[in-house]
Enzyme design. Structure first.
Site, short mmCIF file in Angstrom:
data_model
loop_
_atom_site.label_atom_id
_atom_site.label_comp_id
_atom_site.label_asym_id
_atom_site.label_seq_id
_atom_site.Cartn_x
_atom_site.Cartn_y
_atom_site.Cartn_z
N TYR A 57 0.85 -1.20 0.00
CA TYR A 57 0.00 0.00 0.00
C TYR A 57 0.88 1.25 0.00
O TYR A 57 1.47 1.63 1.02
CB TYR A 57 -0.94 0.03 1.21
N GLN A 175 -8.17 -13.46 4.66
CA GLN A 175 -8.74 -12.15 4.30
C GLN A 175 -9.30 -12.17 2.88
O GLN A 175 -8.57 -11.97 1.92
CB GLN A 175 -7.68 -11.05 4.46
N GLY A 204 -13.42 -4.67 2.11
CA GLY A 204 -14.31 -3.96 1.18
C GLY A 204 -15.72 -3.80 1.73
O GLY A 204 -16.69 -3.85 0.98
P1 NAP Z 1 -14.04 -0.02 1.62
O1 NAP Z 1 -13.78 -0.15 3.05
O2 NAP Z 1 -15.23 -0.70 1.07
O3 NAP Z 1 -14.13 1.52 1.17
C1 NAP Z 1 -13.23 2.44 1.64
C2 NAP Z 1 -13.47 3.81 1.00
O4 NAP Z 1 -14.81 4.24 1.15
C3 NAP Z 1 -12.64 4.88 1.70
O5 NAP Z 1 -11.32 4.89 1.24
C4 NAP Z 1 -13.41 6.14 1.36
O6 NAP Z 1 -13.03 6.54 0.05
C5 NAP Z 1 -14.85 5.64 1.38
N1 NAP Z 1 -15.50 5.86 2.68
C6 NAP Z 1 -15.16 5.29 3.87
N2 NAP Z 1 -15.97 5.73 4.86
C7 NAP Z 1 -16.85 6.58 4.28
C8 NAP Z 1 -17.92 7.36 4.76
N3 NAP Z 1 -18.26 7.37 6.05
N4 NAP Z 1 -18.61 8.11 3.89
C9 NAP Z 1 -18.29 8.13 2.57
N5 NAP Z 1 -17.26 7.43 2.04
C10 NAP Z 1 -16.56 6.66 2.89
O7 NAP Z 1 -12.83 -0.53 0.72
P2 NAP Z 1 -11.30 -0.79 0.90
O8 NAP Z 1 -10.58 0.33 1.58
O9 NAP Z 1 -10.84 -1.23 -0.44
O10 NAP Z 1 -11.26 -2.04 1.86
C11 NAP Z 1 -11.06 -1.91 3.24
C12 NAP Z 1 -9.69 -2.42 3.62
O11 NAP Z 1 -9.61 -3.82 3.32
C13 NAP Z 1 -8.50 -1.81 2.88
O12 NAP Z 1 -8.16 -0.53 3.35
C14 NAP Z 1 -7.46 -2.87 3.13
O13 NAP Z 1 -6.97 -2.77 4.45
C15 NAP Z 1 -8.28 -4.14 2.95
N6 NAP Z 1 -8.25 -4.65 1.57
C16 NAP Z 1 -7.54 -5.79 1.34
C17 NAP Z 1 -7.44 -6.32 0.08
C18 NAP Z 1 -6.65 -7.59 -0.12
O14 NAP Z 1 -6.37 -7.98 -1.25
N7 NAP Z 1 -6.30 -8.26 0.96
C19 NAP Z 1 -8.08 -5.70 -1.01
C20 NAP Z 1 -8.82 -4.56 -0.75
C21 NAP Z 1 -8.91 -4.05 0.54
P3 NAP Z 1 -13.36 7.99 -0.59
O15 NAP Z 1 -13.41 8.96 0.54
O16 NAP Z 1 -12.25 8.22 -1.53
O17 NAP Z 1 -14.65 7.79 -1.33
#
Ligand code: NAP
Length: 332
Positions: A57, A175, A204
């Site tokens: 990241y 995960q 996600g």
């Molecule tokens: P997510 O949690 O579904 O979405 C996160 C995004 O949503 C934020 O970056 C923000 O982006 C927006 N957001 C968050 N809270 C909000 C709110 N209260 N109101 C409006 N928008 C909001 O997706 P993700 O970050 O991809 O997944 C979560 C975590 O899972 C990652 O950070 C990572 O640690 C892990 N992950 C792991 C893998 C893997 O391959 N292992 C892949 C993906 C993710 P904006 O403000 O830009 O809209």
């Protein structure tokens, strides 16, 4: 905040973990260091004690920011750090690499960036088809036995890959992707983890912001933001998904006096009891929905009503497969 123990360990985690991918900036259109540190501190202040990051990241940037935040926080022992190895970028291109020497090098680099001498949950980020699963498992087991890591995890592994891994090493966490819109694991990885005592860190939760309720048909993403490549954010699908979000929001308001973001995270917590939901945030205010998540829960009727909304609105559902790095190394 609800808490759970990681299976086979004495690690106690909040059932909501802070996802720190966006905090690294890469594939999220950049990030602001001070805001990112404040987000981590805010999460810790709200009862979240699990911080999920990865070496990849921001090519180390997210881990560095987590390290700075924990130094400011001052209580390393109160925080569960989950990070990941197994994606290499040394040639300039990102590729899967779970070879033993890479993992052993990566853990040292991560420890330095995180400013700590142990990692609570160390995960292989993506299965590497050019390295035997057994080699990666053995390297992880050696790190576990040395005390550098307190729990072993994998991410994006199939049932077969987890089975092969577990013949060599204990596997405490897995995960996979999971949220209201992305349910593929329900037929294999989810039941496998449930019946084999593997704690899932589900990623996600709000489908990259789609389930936050802030997206509109004309929402634009800047720079290298991954959502530019996400098929859910392209018409005609985007309109369908937004329609579903609108209906889910109506449902949450009518039945519980909540909004779609609360429904999306509550759905994760109730659908996967005993497991952990990763929620990515990059500003402290994005965590404001937390107090609205407790004191209610979803039942069978809610799950059915949500499924009905999806079936009525989304003609061709699509998963998060577009995020997977290439299966083989350049030149292999
Ligand atoms: P997510 O949690 O579904 O979405 C996160 C995004 O949503 C934020 O970056 C923000 O982006 C927006 N957001 C968050 N809270 C909000 C709110 N209260 N109101 C409006 N928008 C909001 O997706 P993700 O970050 O991809 O997944 C979560 C975590 O899972 C990652 O950070 C990572 O640690 C892990 N992950 C792991 C893998 C893997 O391959 N292992 C892949 C993906 C993710 P904006 O403000 O830009 O809209």
């Amino acid at each position: 905040m609800e808490y759970v123990k990681i299976s086979g360990t004495d690690i106690r985690c909040s059932r909501i973990g802070l996802g720190c991918w966006a905090i690294g900036g890469w594939l999220w259109g950049g990030s602001d260091e001070r805001e990112s540190i404040d987000t981590i501190l805010s999460a810790l202040g709200r009862g979240i004690n699990l911080v999920d990051t990865a070496a990849i990241y921001g090519f180390g940037r997210s881990e560095e920011i987590v390290g700075k935040a924990l130094a400011e926080h001052g209580r390393r022992d109160k925080v569960v750090i989950a990070t990941k190895a197994g994606l290499d970028w040394t040639t300039g291109k990102v590729y899967r690499n779970s070879a033993r020497d890479r993992i052993i090098q990566e853990v040292e680099d991560s420890l330095e960036r995180l400013r700590t001498d142990y990692i609570d949950i160390y995960q292989i980020h993506w299965p590497d088809f050019d390295t035997p699963v057994e080699e990666a498992a053995e390297a992880m087991n050696d790190l576990y036995k040395s005390g550098k890591i307190r729990a072993i995890g994998v991410s994006n592994y199939s049932v077969g890959q987890m089975d092969a891994f577990r013949r060599i090493a204990p596997l405490h966490t897995s995960q996979p992707p999971y949220n209201i819109f992305e349910r593929a694991i329900e037929c294999d990885v989810f039941p496998y983890c449930d019946s084999n005592g593997i704690t899932m860190l589900l990623y996600g939760a709000i489908c990259r912001g789609l389930l936050s309720g802030r997206m509109k048909g004309d929402t634009k993403f800047e720079g290298d933001d991954i959502r530019k490549a996400d098929p859910k954010f392209k018409e005609p699908r985007f309109g369908e998904y937004l329609k579903a979000v609108g209906k889910l929001d109506d449902y949450a308001r009518r039945k519980y006096g909540k909004r779609v973001i609360h429904l999306a995270i509550r759905w994760m917590l109730d659908r996967a009891p005993g497991h952990i939901t990763l929620w990515g945030a990059r500003r402290p205010d994005q965590l404001d929905p937390i107090p609205e998540l407790t004191g209610w829960s979803l039942d069978k009727d809610d799950f059915e009503a949500i499924d009905k909304i999806l079936a009525e609105t989304i003609k061709e559902p699509v998963g998060p497969e577009f995020m997977a790095p290439p299966e083989h190394r350049p030149g292999v």
